[in-house]
Design a protein around this motif. Sequence first.
Motif, PDB file in Angstrom:
ATOM      1  N   ASN A  39     -12.435 -35.436 -14.726  1.00 19.58           N
ATOM      2  CA  ASN A  39     -13.001 -36.705 -14.580  1.00 19.58           C
ATOM      3  C   ASN A  39     -14.333 -37.002 -15.058  1.00 19.58           C
ATOM      4  N   ALA A  40     -14.542 -36.411 -16.361  1.00 19.24           N
ATOM      5  CA  ALA A  40     -15.906 -36.248 -16.931  1.00 19.24           C
ATOM      6  C   ALA A  40     -16.458 -37.828 -17.263  1.00 19.24           C
ATOM      7  N   PRO A  41     -17.354 -38.110 -17.423  1.00 19.26           N
ATOM      8  CA  PRO A  41     -17.792 -39.439 -17.750  1.00 19.26           C
ATOM      9  C   PRO A  41     -17.158 -39.864 -18.965  1.00 19.26           C
ATOM     10  N   ASP A  42     -16.993 -41.105 -19.247  1.00 22.32           N
ATOM     11  CA  ASP A  42     -16.413 -41.561 -20.557  1.00 22.32           C
ATOM     12  C   ASP A  42     -17.251 -41.020 -21.689  1.00 22.32           C
ATOM     13  N   GLU A  43     -18.606 -41.343 -21.299  1.00 25.24           N
ATOM     14  CA  GLU A  43     -19.617 -41.004 -22.223  1.00 25.24           C
ATOM     15  C   GLU A  43     -19.707 -39.577 -22.938  1.00 25.24           C
ATOM     16  N   ASP A  44     -19.548 -38.591 -22.091  1.00 24.79           N
ATOM     17  CA  ASP A  44     -19.178 -37.171 -22.559  1.00 24.79           C
ATOM     18  C   ASP A  44     -18.168 -37.336 -23.462  1.00 24.79           C
ATOM     19  N   PHE A  45     -17.029 -37.678 -23.195  1.00 27.70           N
ATOM     20  CA  PHE A  45     -15.801 -37.727 -24.130  1.00 27.70           C
ATOM     21  C   PHE A  45     -16.312 -38.170 -25.448  1.00 27.70           C
TER      22      PHE A  45
END
Length: 156
Positions: free
Chosen positions: A78-84
């Motif tokens: 559940n990494a932040p979308d911004e990391d992706f």
Amino acid sequence: MGNSAEHLVLEKLIDASNDSDPFLLAMDRVCEKKGHTEKVDHEVFQAFPQSTDKEMSGMMCFIIIARRNVVNRMMDDNAPDEDFITLVTNMLLLVARGRLWFGDEFELVYAKPIGPSPTPEEWDAIHQRIDNTRHMIGEAYLACGQASSENSQKTV
């Protein structure tokens, strides 16, 4: 680069626009020793911003598939979308610079670019193109998953 967590951090933290970034310089030395080089010129740097949305989506999908182990781990954690998004945009910057190429088997091939660096104007155009297509990264992720699912159903 492998699919370890350390490489995920490096892919997220490198300054792909800076030819003096220590990680990129180290990669250049390794690539040069192994003969992994690619000629680049201003035509290469000017072509990237001219990419169509379909071409950009294709590059995003290729990156997502090639880095699927890292991407899946990010999604599982559940990494932040911004990391992706940062991961994909950094990879796109490496493609635009000529450091990252697409292989035949959905692998990313790193190479030392031989030739001039992009001008500040070329970098601005590259960054603007990526910024204008950031919204497409999530769509590319879904499209890659859908295409992967369809292909696995066909082989069953």
